[in-house]
Design a protein around this motif. Structure first.
Motif, PDB file in Angstrom:
ATOM      1  N   LEU A 252       0.674  -1.179  -0.068  1.00 33.92           N
ATOM      2  CA  LEU A 252      -0.064   0.060   0.059  1.00 33.92           C
ATOM      3  C   LEU A 252       1.021   1.160  -0.054  1.00 33.92           C
ATOM      4  N   THR A 253       1.904   1.433   0.776  1.00 31.19           N
ATOM      5  CA  THR A 253       2.938   2.404   0.775  1.00 31.19           C
ATOM      6  C   THR A 253       3.441   2.595  -0.647  1.00 31.19           C
ATOM      7  N   VAL A 254       3.932   1.583  -1.240  1.00 31.63           N
ATOM      8  CA  VAL A 254       4.516   1.728  -2.671  1.00 31.63           C
ATOM      9  C   VAL A 254       3.475   2.503  -3.608  1.00 31.63           C
ATOM     10  N   TRP A 255       2.244   1.563  -3.599  1.00 33.84           N
ATOM     11  CA  TRP A 255       1.433   2.036  -4.547  1.00 33.84           C
ATOM     12  C   TRP A 255       0.629   3.352  -4.258  1.00 33.84           C
ATOM     13  N   LEU A 256       0.854   3.765  -3.056  1.00 29.07           N
ATOM     14  CA  LEU A 256       0.345   5.138  -2.924  1.00 29.07           C
ATOM     15  C   LEU A 256       1.063   6.164  -3.273  1.00 29.07           C
ATOM     16  N   ARG A 257       2.310   5.753  -3.137  1.00 27.62           N
ATOM     17  CA  ARG A 257       3.602   6.591  -3.733  1.00 27.62           C
ATOM     18  C   ARG A 257       3.482   6.884  -5.112  1.00 27.62           C
TER      19      ARG A 257
ATOM     20  N   TYR B  34       0.703   6.034  -7.073  1.00 28.42           N
ATOM     21  CA  TYR B  34      -0.687   6.872  -7.356  1.00 28.42           C
ATOM     22  C   TYR B  34      -0.266   8.566  -7.348  1.00 28.42           C
ATOM     23  N   ARG B  35       0.395   8.823  -6.344  1.00 26.30           N
ATOM     24  CA  ARG B  35       0.636  10.164  -6.119  1.00 26.30           C
ATOM     25  C   ARG B  35       1.585  10.969  -7.323  1.00 26.30           C
TER      26      ARG B  35
ATOM     27  N   MET C  61      -4.871   2.575 -12.836  1.00 25.99           N
ATOM     28  CA  MET C  61      -4.386   1.235 -12.448  1.00 25.99           C
ATOM     29  C   MET C  61      -3.757   1.332 -10.961  1.00 25.99           C
ATOM     30  N   THR C  62      -3.074   2.456 -11.003  1.00 26.21           N
ATOM     31  CA  THR C  62      -2.217   2.614  -9.456  1.00 26.21           C
ATOM     32  C   THR C  62      -3.477   2.831  -8.565  1.00 26.21           C
TER      33      THR C  62
END
Length: 96
Positions: free
Chosen positions: A23-28, A30-31, A37-38
């Motif tokens: 979740l941390t990687v994917w939130l980064r 997405y931002r 997709m993200t």
């Protein structure tokens, strides 16, 4: 709480830790990219993280739920193990 439920609880905690990392990687991501997709990956991780938190709560608060059925306990343990395996593959691919 018997050993099978303790192992299932431990696997749920490990799943939660893996999901928190993803979740941390994917939130980064997405931002940075703002793609659907993200966002879908963020939503996926968030939902599974909540599901694992609820599972840990159920294992501790409703131990009698599985106490009468050893096959049910084994099935829950197997599902938690498979989820951990799937998250391990997903984590490996994500970190590449």
């Amino acid at each position: 709480m018997n050993n099978t439920v303790v192992l299932a609880t431990a696997l749920s905690v490990l799943n939660g830790l893996a999901l928190a990392g993803l979740l941390t990687v994917w939130l980064r991501n997405y931002r940075a990219f703002r793609t659907s997709m993200t966002f879908g990956l963020v939503a996926f991780a968030a939902v599974l993280l909540v599901e694992n938190a609820v599972a840990v709560y159920v294992f501790f608060s409703m131990n009698a739920l599985f106490a009468m059925s050893p096959p049910a306990e084994t099935a829950v343990l197997a599902m938690r193990g498979l989820q951990l395996l799937a998250l391990a593959f997903l984590s490996y691919v994500t970190m590449q």
